[in-house]
Motif scaffolding. Structure first.
Motif: not given
Length: 329
Positions: A49, A58, A54, A274, A51-52
């Motif tokens: 949660g 990404q 995009k 992921k 580290r996102s």
């Protein structure tokens, strides 16, 4: 969208770090190694949660992950033809049109990992690419064959051209707390590897406790391991984030005390793009950017590459494709 990166296959896999020569077995250091399981589990539970990553970022991280994969086949029905196909995938891990769109030509995987019988086929298929061949050895996966045979297996794989040897330790030494025996075993393995780099597979799912994982990690590094690796991929429990955190912090402790960097390889069960991002984030936070290079970090994986390639196609085209469009061979 262009990533602006070229890779020279002749230098992409150069090992720039001085090898870990090992140290004398320090039982006080080993005995002091502990693991606070509840704290470790809390830290790891927060990682997905926190580290996102995009879009372009990404894609860049997924391309980095590909360069760190030990593309692996360790099946009883392996053939030379299958290994040659796998090596072709290692040389061209992502479709050329996608790499061109991303501006990332020259990308390869970190290595190809096979059984000893397949080393010659892999070495021939990868000739001139700079991609090393890794051979699993020493009675993989159980490590219970006679000790002279385990040493002879290392000798044979090195003679066949393997540049990396993934050895399995005797789990009983850890479970019995016989650290001298583990140290002596690992030291002998390192000596027989010669110039080939040695990855010590701890089979962490069979070691009982995180404290045992921490202590086994330290002992193997003291005996000269170039990498420590979680699993064979054949255990019921393979790479996990808590085990990884323990091993990574042992690596950091070893580096701070000795000045020598040791590599890390999680293996088994890492099949989704992921998941690779979470592991890369953990490495960056705990060890720093220097460990995000093929000479100090690898994923032991096979299906991971296919999922990453699907994600990259989605990034470029906006559509997900079927897995069979990104087959291993």
């Amino acid at each position: 969208m262009t990533m602006n990166r070229q890779t020279d296959p002749e230098t992409a896999h150069t090992l720039a770090e001085p090898r870990n020569p090992g140290t004398a077995l320090d039982m006080k250091w080993v005995a002091a190694a502990q693991a606070n399981t509840s704290a470790i589990e809390r830290r790891c539970a927060q990682l997905p949660g926190r580290r996102s990553i995009k879009k372009d970022h990404q894609a860049a991280w997924l391309l980095k992950a590909i360069s760190l994969i030990d593309l692996t086949t360790l099946s009883g029905d392996d053939t030379a033809a299958r290994v040659r196909r796998l090596c072709a995938k290692a040389r061209q891990p992502v479709r050329a049109d996608l790499l061109a769109e991303l501006g990332f030509e020259g990308l390869t995987t970190g290595a190809v990992c096979v059984y000893h019988e397949m080393v010659e086929a892999a070495v021939t298929a990868l000739n001139g690419t700079g991609i090393p061949v890794a051979a699993v050895s020493t009675g993989f996966p159980a490590g219970l064959s006679p000790f002279p045979l385990r040493l002879a297996e290392i000798d044979a794989s090195v003679a066949a051209g393997a540049e990396e040897i993934d050895i399995v330790i005797s789990r009983r030494h850890v479970l019995e707390g016989n650290w001298q025996a583990l140290y002596d075993e690992m030291k002998a393995f390192r000596e027989h590897c010669g110039e080939a780099h040695v990855k010590a597979i701890l089979a962490t799912g069979e070691l009982g406790t995180l404290r045992n994982v921490a202590r086994a990690s330290l002992v193997c590094m003291m005996a000269g391991a170039d990498f420590i690796k979680t699993s064979t991929g054949k255990e019921s429990v393979n790479a996990t984030l808590p085990v990884s955190l323990v091993m990574i912090r042992a690596i950091r402790d070893y580096y701070e005390r000795t000045g020598f960097r040791v590599g890390y390889k999680p293996a088994g069960g890492i099949s989704k793009a992921k998941d690779s991002l979470i592991y890369l984030s953990l490495i960056k936070e705990e060890l720093g950017d220097r460990w995000l290079q093929p000479d100090l970090f690898r994923f032991g994986a096979s299906s991971l590459l296919g999922d990453i390639e699907r994600q990259l196609e989605h990034h470029v085209t906006g559509a997900y494709s079927a897995a069979n469009r990104h087959a291993m061979g």
